[in-house]
Every structure is written in structure tokens, then in C-alpha cells.
Design a protein around this motif. Structure first.
Motif, PDB file in Angstrom:
ATOM      1  N   ASP A  64     -60.762  35.816  30.818  1.00 47.87           N
ATOM      2  CA  ASP A  64     -61.280  34.928  29.789  1.00 47.87           C
ATOM      3  C   ASP A  64     -60.180  34.607  28.783  1.00 47.87           C
ATOM      4  N   ARG A  65     -60.495  33.741  27.863  1.00 46.02           N
ATOM      5  CA  ARG A  65     -59.511  33.288  26.878  1.00 46.02           C
ATOM      6  C   ARG A  65     -59.022  34.421  25.994  1.00 46.02           C
ATOM      7  N   THR A  66     -59.926  35.301  25.612  1.00 45.10           N
ATOM      8  CA  THR A  66     -59.538  36.414  24.745  1.00 45.10           C
ATOM      9  C   THR A  66     -58.510  37.302  25.432  1.00 45.10           C
ATOM     10  N   GLN A  67     -58.747  37.604  26.693  1.00 47.70           N
ATOM     11  CA  GLN A  67     -57.800  38.429  27.431  1.00 47.70           C
ATOM     12  C   GLN A  67     -56.449  37.725  27.577  1.00 47.70           C
ATOM     13  N   TYR A  68     -56.500  36.409  27.804  1.00 44.28           N
ATOM     14  CA  TYR A  68     -55.258  35.640  27.913  1.00 44.28           C
ATOM     15  C   TYR A  68     -54.495  35.668  26.593  1.00 44.28           C
ATOM     16  N   GLU A  69     -55.209  35.494  25.487  1.00 45.63           N
ATOM     17  CA  GLU A  69     -54.554  35.521  24.177  1.00 45.63           C
ATOM     18  C   GLU A  69     -53.924  36.884  23.906  1.00 45.63           C
TER      19      GLU A  69
END
Length: 213
Positions: A64-69
Motif C-alpha cells: 500500500d501507499r503507506t508501506q511505499y512511503e
């Protein structure tokens, strides 16, 4: 696999990091160039493409985006580290050529097969090289070729990739190539065959959701 991992770290295209903006790059002598190595221009566009390959692979590999960030936030020098990798690749090629070292496709495949067995398959190997060394899957075979090249060069010199004799050969190749980095990425230390950071306070870091421009 310890030796292979050391060499992979040495020759990897980048470490996981946030990329500075690349707009308006180029110095007076070589406009549009991130570096000039042996008269060959590594353009800003080529550097951008390499950085974005890693970013795209990281994005695809995260849930997800949070993990990518979080992945992006772990360090902050992807662009500069990628450029160092691109330059060091050229230095190693020159040193290997000077020593008469070549690498075959069979040797690359043999190393890849062995690493896939150790890591649990092709996808696992790609994920490991991306996470640990910042190498995009599309560049994996290129990175393995460089590792073999480094190991064969060291063997021909009667040493290994951690010893001064190996780095002396790379220093000689660096000097022959007359490396010129765009000042915003630092300078090239011939003796260490490594980039030296320049102080560039005007460089902004791209946020996790942005790509290089």
C-alpha cells in the motif's frame, strides 16, 4: 553468499532513498549531462530513468501507499547513489578490459540459478536485490555480470574485492576515464573510485508520491 553480497553492495545501482529533483541539471561544460565518463555522457534523462525504474519496482513490491512511503523514507540519496553506480560500472568495465577479463552469458545464468536456489526462486531473488541493493528487476542480470566481472578481476590480480590491489586497479581506470560529474552530484575521487558529496542546499527532496521531473 557473503562474498557475493559484499560485491552486490559495492556495485549496486543505488540504495533505497528519496530522489532529489533533477530539473535544470547540467553544468556549463556539459549541459544536460549528469556525468561524463571517458568522453561518454551519462545524461540526466538516463539517470532519471534508472531512478524511476527503482521507484516503480518499489511501488509494485509494496502492499500500500503507506508501506511505499516508509520504503522511500528510509534513506535520502537514491539519485546520487544511482549515478555513483552508473559511473562505477564504467570504471569496473575499463579495469576489467585492461586486465583482459570477460564475462559470458553462461556465467551470468549460472550465478543467477545459484542465487535463485538460495533465496527461494526468481521473484524472491529480484525482491532481495531490490530491497537490499536498490537494483530494479530489469537490471538484475547487469548487476550479476558486474559482480562476476569484479570477482574475476580480483582473482586475476591475486586478491579480492576488499583489498587495496583491487581498488588500485579501479583507481587507475578512474584516472584513465577522466570522470567529470555535474557539480550538483559532487565530485569523483579517483583514488577511492567514489563520488564525494557536494554541499547543495538548494536541492529539494521529492516526496514519496512524486517522480523525478
Amino acid at each position: 553468499m557473503h562474498r557475493r553480497r559484499r560485491t552486490a553492495l559495492l556495485l549496486s545501482a543505488a540504495t533505497v532513498a528519496a530522489a532529489p529533483l533533477l530539473s535544470a541539471c547540467g553544468n556549463d561544460a556539459h549541459p544536460g549531462a549528469a556525468a561524463v565518463v571517458g568522453g561518454h555522457r551519462i545524461t540526466v534523462a538516463q539517470l532519471e530513468n534508472r531512478v524511476n525504474e527503482v521507484r516503480d519496482a518499489q511501488r509494485s513490491a509494496t502492499a500500500d501507499r503507506t508501506q511505499y512511503e516508509q520504503t522511500v523514507a528510509r534513506s535520502g540519496t537514491l539519485t546520487r547513489d544511482t549515478l555513483q553506480g552508473m559511473v562505477l560500472d564504467e570504471v569496473l568495465h575499463r579495469a576489467a578490459r585492461d586486465a583482459g577479463v570477460t564475462v559470458s552469458r553462461h556465467e551470468i545464468q549460472k550465478m543467477r540459478d545459484g542465487l535463485e536456489q538460495q533465496t527461494g526462486g526468481a521473484r524472491a531473488l529480484e525482491r532481495t536485490w531490490l530491497q537490499q541493493y536498490g537494483v530494479a528487476p530489469a537490471r538484475l542480470d547487469d548487476n550479476l555480470r558486474l559482480q562476476i566481472e569484479a570477482q574475476k578481476l580480483a582473482a586475476k590480480l591475486g586478491t579480492d574485492t576488499t583489498q587495496p590491489a583491487f581498488w588500485k586497479a579501479l583507481s587507475k581506470a578512474s584516472d584513465e576515464l577522466d570522470i567529470d560529474l555535474n557539480p550538483r552530484y559532487g565530485t569523483w575521487d579517483v583514488q577511492k573510485s567514489s563520488r564525494v558529496d557536494a554541499k547543495t542546499p538548494w536541492l529539494r527532496e521529492v516526496g514519496a508520491g512524486q517522480r523525478t521531473a
